[in-house]
Design a protein around this motif. Structure first.
Motif, short mmCIF file in Angstrom:
data_model
loop_
_atom_site.label_atom_id
_atom_site.label_comp_id
_atom_site.label_asym_id
_atom_site.label_seq_id
_atom_site.Cartn_x
_atom_site.Cartn_y
_atom_site.Cartn_z
N ALA A 14 -17.11 -26.37 27.29
CA ALA A 14 -18.11 -27.14 28.01
C ALA A 14 -17.98 -26.86 29.51
N THR A 15 -16.73 -26.76 29.99
CA THR A 15 -16.56 -26.52 31.41
C THR A 15 -16.99 -25.10 31.78
N SER A 16 -16.88 -24.15 30.84
CA SER A 16 -17.29 -22.79 31.17
C SER A 16 -18.83 -22.68 31.19
N GLY A 17 -19.50 -23.66 30.63
CA GLY A 17 -20.94 -23.73 30.83
C GLY A 17 -21.77 -22.98 29.82
N PHE A 18 -21.19 -22.02 29.10
CA PHE A 18 -22.00 -21.17 28.25
C PHE A 18 -21.72 -21.38 26.77
N ALA A 19 -20.56 -21.94 26.47
CA ALA A 19 -20.14 -21.95 25.08
C ALA A 19 -21.06 -22.83 24.24
N LYS A 20 -21.23 -22.38 23.01
CA LYS A 20 -22.07 -23.16 22.11
C LYS A 20 -21.39 -23.17 20.75
N THR A 21 -21.91 -23.99 19.86
CA THR A 21 -21.44 -23.94 18.48
C THR A 21 -22.53 -23.25 17.66
N VAL A 22 -22.15 -22.20 16.98
CA VAL A 22 -23.09 -21.48 16.13
C VAL A 22 -22.88 -22.02 14.72
N VAL A 23 -23.92 -22.61 14.15
CA VAL A 23 -23.77 -23.23 12.83
C VAL A 23 -24.54 -22.42 11.79
N TYR A 24 -23.89 -22.10 10.70
CA TYR A 24 -24.55 -21.41 9.59
C TYR A 24 -24.45 -22.28 8.34
N ASN A 25 -25.52 -22.36 7.61
CA ASN A 25 -25.50 -23.03 6.31
C ASN A 25 -25.73 -21.96 5.26
N TRP A 26 -24.70 -21.64 4.55
CA TRP A 26 -24.76 -20.48 3.66
C TRP A 26 -24.54 -20.86 2.20
N ASP A 27 -25.56 -20.62 1.39
CA ASP A 27 -25.38 -20.65 -0.05
C ASP A 27 -25.03 -19.23 -0.47
N ILE A 28 -23.93 -19.09 -1.18
CA ILE A 28 -23.52 -17.77 -1.65
C ILE A 28 -24.14 -17.58 -3.03
N THR A 29 -24.99 -16.57 -3.16
CA THR A 29 -25.85 -16.47 -4.34
C THR A 29 -25.93 -15.03 -4.87
N TRP A 30 -26.23 -14.95 -6.16
CA TRP A 30 -26.57 -13.64 -6.73
C TRP A 30 -28.00 -13.28 -6.33
N VAL A 31 -28.24 -12.01 -6.08
CA VAL A 31 -29.59 -11.56 -5.77
C VAL A 31 -29.67 -10.09 -6.21
N ASN A 32 -30.86 -9.63 -6.57
CA ASN A 32 -30.98 -8.23 -6.95
C ASN A 32 -31.29 -7.38 -5.73
#
Ligand code: C2O
Length: 562
Positions: A14-32
């Motif tokens: 926060a003090t460095s001013g640029f940092a963020k939290t990158v959030v991913y919501n990942w379902d791990i799935t079969w796909v062709n």
């Protein structure tokens, strides 16, 4: 403690001013998917394949909420090359720092990006990334030494590719039939991919500097790569900035990364091929229909024709041993703890097994990290991790030297979790074991995967400054399954003071009946009683037959030039 750490990290950011939290919501799935024209089930994310890139700036926090939607397989994710300082429980290898994530379960990975550069993530469970669960992980750094010069950047992935699914291939690889009739041969890929496809087009503009981040996500094959008409300048390997080094060709083993700069031409009169070739020396046989080559294109003008690439025929890649890290970190000259590892393959009751000092790795009932956290002062005794847990315990602050002697007739790319390391000696092919008197470079190259050539040796050093349970293994997935792994338990007493395991990690163990405390077998009363420890591979043993092992084919030697 984890939340305290994360909070501390957040407030710093926060003090460095640029940092963020990158959030991913990942379902791990079969796909062709049909990256080479052959359609097959692959493991993707949120119904998509290729898998997405994890991307952030240095200092960012990454939170990945996963759900295992595969239905029929357990899973896990490892973030290859990240040190995970203070977050060992987020490292990902199933059976080591967590339980496998069962079908239907949720599991969150949460850590900060403390290192700049080019990484990747992959499943670390039962050879599963062979089936596609892998992708790039890029940490941007506006202060990178090359940052001023770069106009644009591109991530370029390479990989080998199979048509059959990994569980069946592993089962056959570890079968008596394969050992006795095919010398324990590793499955040969059906081809190679670039950008998880073939013949990808990468648009470029004239008169620019591009940073190309090359990642080899192969299960097995090392690859040679060059870009026609464009010299490459290596500026990073495995997250370590290097003194710029020009070359026309790179050899990249499974799991290694190279970032290179290229200058584009001054006009758009022509398009150029990117050519890569799998290292055929690694394969026991070359099927007649196997194309070792894969191509891509630098497209200056999409209206102009693409060149017709021809296979790479000259193999003279840059020797990474000659690289110099930009930070000029000097040789760690005083070794406190030397670990000798002689590794080989044997016909073990009809199954091809790999061994380190005579021991083949087999995951134990209790993940090694949980044993390290719950066995008090016995955590410093390698015995509590089980014989086949293949544990080596190192102390805080020690300079550790690992000597790898390769008694096999093939090359092996070794990877250490939680650290990168100085490579202080590396022999040519068939040089025998380490004579113990290497004149180490004053400023050794550093990386997190190093190739040990056939019949040769490599010596690496690093400082034990990151308490944790870190796997050390050959990054050929077939060999991981054959047991070519060790568990480096670093500073367990410090770990006990600092690390707490999140409740979702504990829950998936409980739900599967996996013990989370005690020694390798879950004995919390007597840590040195290992009755019931796992000593045989999951694949059932066949009849006891020991035919003489045929020598592996005598393959052509490659030239490496500095
Ligand atoms: Cu790419 Cu055990 O790691």
């Amino acid at each position: 403690m984890l939340s305290v750490l994360s909070f501390a990290a957040l407030s710093f950011l926060a003090t460095s001013g640029f940092a963020k939290t990158v959030v991913y919501n990942w379902d791990i799935t079969w796909v062709n998917a049909s990256p080479d024209g052959f359609s097959r089930p692959v493991i993707g994310i949120n119904g998509q394949w290729p898998c997405p890139t994890i991307e952030g700036n240095i200092g960012d926090r990454v939170t990945i909420h996963t759900r295992n939607m595969l239905g029929n397989e357990t899973t896990s994710l490892h973030f290859h090359g990240l040190f995970q300082s203070g977050s060992n429980s987020m490292d990902g290898p199933a059976g080591v720092t967590q339980c496998p994530i069962p079908p239907g379960a949720k599991f969150t990975y949460d850590y900060t990006l403390d290192q700049p550069g080019t990484y990747w993530y992959h499943s670390h469970n039962k050879g599963q990334y062979i089936d596609g669960l892998r992708g790039p992980l890029i940490v941007h750094d506006k202060d990178a030494p090359y940052a001023e010069q770069v106009d644009e950047e591109v991530t370029l992935t390479l990989s080998d590719w199979y048509h059959d699914e990994a569980p069946g291939l592993i089962h056959y690889f570890q079968s008596v039939d394969n050992e006795n009739n095919h010398n324990g041969a590793e499955p040969i890929p059906k081809g190679a991919l670039m950008q998880d496809t073939q013949n990808p087009k990468i648009s470029v503009k004239p008169n620019k500097k591009y940073l190309i981040r090359i990642i080899n996500m192969s299960a097995f094959a090392g690859q040679f790569i060059s870009i026609d008409g464009h010299q490459m300048t290596i500026v990073e390997v495995d997250g370590v900035y290097t003194v710029p080094q020009k070359t026309d060709q790179i050899y990249i083993t499974a799991a290694q990364r190279y970032s290179v700069l290229i200058s584009t031409k001054s006009d758009a009169s022509q398009n150029f091929a990117i050519r890569a070739a799998m290292d055929e020396e690694m394969f026991d046989t070359i099927p007649a229909d196997l194309n070792l080559n894969v191509y891509g294109f630098l497209v200056y003008d999409s209206k102009k024709p693409l060149p017709t690439p021809t296979p790479l025929t000259t193999f003279a890649a840059f020797d990474d041993f000659a690289l110099v890290p930009q930070d000029r970190q000097r040789l760690l000259s005083k070794v406190d703890h030397q670990i000798l590892m002689d590794f080989d393959f044997i016909n073990d009751n009809g199954i091809n097994r790999a061994r380190i000092n005579g021991v083949s790795y087999i995951p134990q009932k209790v993940p090694a990290l949980y044993t390290a956290l719950t066995t008090g002062s016995d955590a410093t005794n390698p015995k509590v991790y089980g014989t086949n847990g293949n544990a080596f315990v190192v102390k805080p602050g020690e300079v550790v030297e690992i000597v790898l002697n390769n008694h096999d007739g093939g090359g092996h790319p070794w990877h250490l979790h939680g650290h990168n390391f100085q490579v202080i000696a590396r022999s040519g092919e068939n040089a025998g074991t380490y004579p113990g008197n290497a004149a180490a470079p004053a400023i050794p190259m550093r990386r997190d995967v190093v190739m040990v050539r056939k019949g040769g040796y490599v010596v690496i050093r690093y400082r034990a400054d990151n308490p944790g349970v870190w796997l050390f293994h050959c990054h050929i997935e077939w060999h991981v399954e054959a047991g070519l792994s060790a568990t480096i338990v670093e500073s367990p007493m410090e770990l006990q003071k600092s690390l707490r395991i999140p409740s979702d990690h504990m829950k998936i163990c409980k739900d599967q009946g996996i013990p989370t405390a005690g020694n390798a077998v879950g004995n919390t009363a007597n840590h040195l009683d290992l009755t019931g420890e796992l000593t045989t591979p999951e694949v059932p043993y066949g009849a006891l037959i020991n035919p003489p092992k045929k020598p592996r084919s005598n393959r052509v030697a490659r030239n490496f030039v500095a």
